[in-house]
Design a protein around this motif. Structure first.
Motif, PDB file in Angstrom:
ATOM      1  N   ASP A 409       0.743  -1.321  -0.071  1.00  0.00           N
ATOM      2  CA  ASP A 409       0.006   0.144   0.046  1.00  0.00           C
ATOM      3  C   ASP A 409       0.930   1.227  -0.004  1.00  0.00           C
ATOM      4  N   CYS A 411       1.850   2.955   2.321  1.00  0.00           N
ATOM      5  CA  CYS A 411       1.334   4.019   3.211  1.00  0.00           C
ATOM      6  C   CYS A 411       2.323   4.078   4.436  1.00  0.00           C
ATOM      7  N   ASP A 421      -3.534   9.993   5.179  1.00  0.00           N
ATOM      8  CA  ASP A 421      -2.623   8.821   4.335  1.00  0.00           C
ATOM      9  C   ASP A 421      -2.218   9.345   3.092  1.00  0.00           C
ATOM     10  N   ASP A 423      -2.197   8.227   0.191  1.00  0.00           N
ATOM     11  CA  ASP A 423      -2.755   7.100  -0.888  1.00  0.00           C
ATOM     12  C   ASP A 423      -2.364   7.323  -2.242  1.00  0.00           C
ATOM     13  N   GLY A 465      -6.523   3.395   1.528  1.00  0.00           N
ATOM     14  CA  GLY A 465      -5.528   3.635   2.579  1.00  0.00           C
ATOM     15  C   GLY A 465      -4.735   2.679   3.001  1.00  0.00           C
ATOM     16  N   ALA A 466      -4.139   2.450   4.246  1.00  0.00           N
ATOM     17  CA  ALA A 466      -3.429   1.486   4.594  1.00  0.00           C
ATOM     18  C   ALA A 466      -4.077   0.356   4.818  1.00  0.00           C
TER      19      ALA A 466
END
Length: 650
Positions: A409, A411, A421, A423, A465-466
């Motif tokens: 990801d 992140c 975040d 992204d 996101g994460a």
């Protein structure tokens, strides 16, 4: 102003030695010289500050020019090492002159000296990267370039490298950059006091996952930096510090060979590479680890297979005129800056040159003389699991390679709960492929393709996101994310997504937990073209198909829980073409748990006949999928991915 380049022509194809691509070493040399000739045509008097067309970052034009020299040197070094004297000598003279001009203190064309990578950053940090690239190039071409410098000239270049070898850097692949500069200095007997390269290398080695792959820093960020930075610079570091035969050196070579085995599965038979991760403008740099394995004798591929795979990649880009009519640009098959990062300038794409490392091998090396043989994705079809990465790699019989992504990801590890975040579309998607690209620009704002979103009353879609947790079990992979809008997690919401690939198809099952009141939207693959792709809605089911003029077809079909299907179109939002379209499904999220199941198909066929869908049975959170032919798989969405189950605001 530079003159227009002369007409370009490749040598005749050799279908005796290269029956699959027609390409030989001469094709590689011709292409490499063309790429470098563009730099020469935009050169400065001293050779250290070429000014190519293209954008300039806030670091300034001098930094971009330094980058152009450092990165094009990665291509020049193996060329002048393995070529005949007529080809090698002009390159050696040219880069010797540039290195001396760039490293002259207070010179008219001197390069900026880098500063440590800690806030507040007070100057240019990218000089550290180019110090590593120059060190790499000097190591590869040492006999033909370094040895021609006088003692005072060597001292000047060494002093510039040493300055960067002593700096602290970001905690990702950058750890290898000062280590590279230090290692070269050590290999030529220069002072390396105050350097921490061994510590930096240990840090990077601690990020190892499996099958040759590393995460790029402490976070779970996995991408091509394995191929064009981590493996090549580790390879050079162990060699320059004379540690190849140590236990650590042996371990690295074992990991390098494993990486080639798994990475080779990501390249489609037509030379297309998976379009995911950052810095994609580096393109052929992804071949560097393959050449490192070949040079070290740990390449698991046969010489004819290696050349076929590498030539297929390079030929694919050349067929799209990359680096032919103009210098290498920020893009993929065409100039397209939205895939570039903010730190990329007019010379950044020349890191692609490290993918020519095989030219350092002699012309009579087996990799250049063997008859081409098929590459892995031409003969080995099916799905390969990479559990520690959260990935499934699927090779289709029609030549498409798909990546199911439940792990990477890019992140940051959350430290400040209210910080948005970072992204990124090239990591955030549930799937990537060799023949599609994630939407950028306006398409990234909508965030439809290969993503399941919760959409609010204002039409704003959540981001992934994460990744909260992941699991790969056989050829089933899943993950959990807490959807967010504007960097804020949605109260009481979570999405569990599980993928079950099967050839050109993939069933995706989702468990959406929410307070209700939102629309769920799931997108399929983004299909791009030079003209608007055609679409076909199924009047009897929530299903929609998108097809381009080349026959690339993406279809999404609702198997459970969906009640509507639509197509989203974009202009100038896809790296693979100016027009793009994404098929999507819609459903209403009720309070509590909502189970949704969809069928995703990506093919290279002109037929629009939908496949026979699998039979899906849903009992609570247990989803059972029975494919045509009777193969059955079951997954409990509430239990498949272990996680703490904690939701914001609950």
């Amino acid at each position: 102003m530079s003159q227009a380049p002369p007409p370009f022509a490749l040598p005749p194809d050799d279908h005796t030695r290269s029956p699959l691509t027609g390409w030989t070493r001469t094709h590689w040399e011709t292409t490499g010289l063309r790429w470098l000739d563009h730099v020469r045509r935009h050169d400065s008097p001293g050779g250290a500050l070429p000014r190519l067309p293209g954008r300039v970052t806030p670091d300034g034009e001098r930094r971009e020019s330094m980058e152009t020299v450092g990165r094009s040197f990665l291509l020049a070094a193996p060329l002048l090492t393995g070529a005949d004297e007529k080809t090698a000598e002009p390159l050696a003279e040219r880069y010797a002159r540039a290195l001396l001009a760039g490293t002259e203190p207070e010179g008219r064309e001197s390069w900026p000296r880098g500063v440590t990578c800690r806030a507040p950053v007070t100057g240019v940090t990218n000089s550290i990267v180019e110090a590593a690239n120059i060190a790499f190039g000097l190591y590869i071409s040492r006999d033909r370039l370094w040895d021609r410098f006088t003692a005072p000239e060597r001292h000047r270049i060494a002093d510039w490298l040493r300055h960067h070898a002593r700096l602290e850097v970001w905690h990702n692949n950058w750890q290898l950059f000062p280590a590279m500069a230090e290692a070269f200095l050590r290999s030529v007997g220069e002072d390396t006091s105050g350097c921490t390269g061994e510590r930096n290398v240990r840090r990077v080695e601690s990020w190892y996952l499996e099958q040759g792959w590393y995460t790029d820093g402490p976070e779970h960020a996995i991408d091509y930096y394995n191929a064009w930075a981590i493996h090549p610079y580790l390879w050079a570091w162990y060699r320059m510090t004379d540690r190849v035969t140590t236990p650590e050196g042996d371990r690295h070579l074992e990991r390098l060979g494993a990486f080639v085995t798994s990475w080779a599965r990501t390249v489609a038979p037509d030379g297309s590479m998976l379009h995911m991760g950052r810095s994609l403008s580096y393109r052929t740099a992804a071949l560097a680890a393959l050449w490192c394995a070949e040079i070290s004798g740990v390449n698991p591929l046969r010489p004819g297979t290696t050349r076929r795979l590498a030539s297929g990649v390079l030929a694919r880009f050349v067929a799209h005129c990359v680096g032919i009519d103009r210098p290498l640009d920020l893009g993929w098959y065409r100039p397209y800056e939205p895939i570039a990062q903010s730190y990329s300038g007019f010379g950044s794409a020349y890191l692609a040159g490290i993918g020519f490392l095989g030219l350092a091998l002699a012309p009579d090396a087996p990799v250049w003389t063997a008859v081409e043989e098929p590459q892995p994705t031409e003969t080995d079809h099916g799905t390969h699991a990479m559990p520690s990465l959260g990935w499934l790699l699927t090779t289709q019989r029609d030549g498409i390679v798909r990546l199911t992504n439940h792990g990477s990801d890019h992140c940051e590890i959350p430290v400040e709960p209210t910080r948005p975040d970072p992204d990124d579309p090239h990591y955030a998607k549930l799937a990537f492929s060799s023949h599609t690209a994630p939407g950028t620009g306006a398409a990234w704002q909508e965030n439809v393709d290969s993503h399941l979103a919760l959409v609010d009353a204002e039409g704003r879609a959540s981001r992934r996101g994460a990744i909260r947790a992941m699991r790969v079990d056989g050829t089933i992979a899943g993950s959990v994310h807490l959807p967010q809008i504007d960097g804020r997690q949605l109260p009481g919401c979570a999405v569990v997504s599980v993928s079950l690939p099967d050839g050109e198809h993939e069933v995706r099952a989702h468990l959406v937990r929410s307070p209700g009141g939102r629309t769920v939207r799931e997108g399929g693959w983004a299909v791009a073209d030079d003209v608007p792709p055609t679409t076909q809605l199924d009047p009897d089911a929530p299903s929609v198909t998108v097809t381009n003029t080349g026959g690339l077809t993406a279809r999404i079909t609702g198997l459970h829980g969906y009640d509507d299907a639509r197509v989203f179109r974009c202009r100038d939002a896809d790296a693979l073409g100016p027009f793009s379209a994404v098929p999507a499904l819609f459903a209403a999220a009720r309070a509590g748990d909502t189970v949704l199941v969809s069928l995703h198909t990506l093919t290279r066929t002109t037929t629009t006949t939908p496949p026979e869908p699998p039979v899906v049975r849903v009992d609570g959170t247990l989803v059972t999928v029975t494919r045509p032919g009777g193969i059955r798989k079951s997954v409990d969405l509430a239990a498949f991915v272990p996680w703490d189950g904690r939701l914001l605001g609950v």
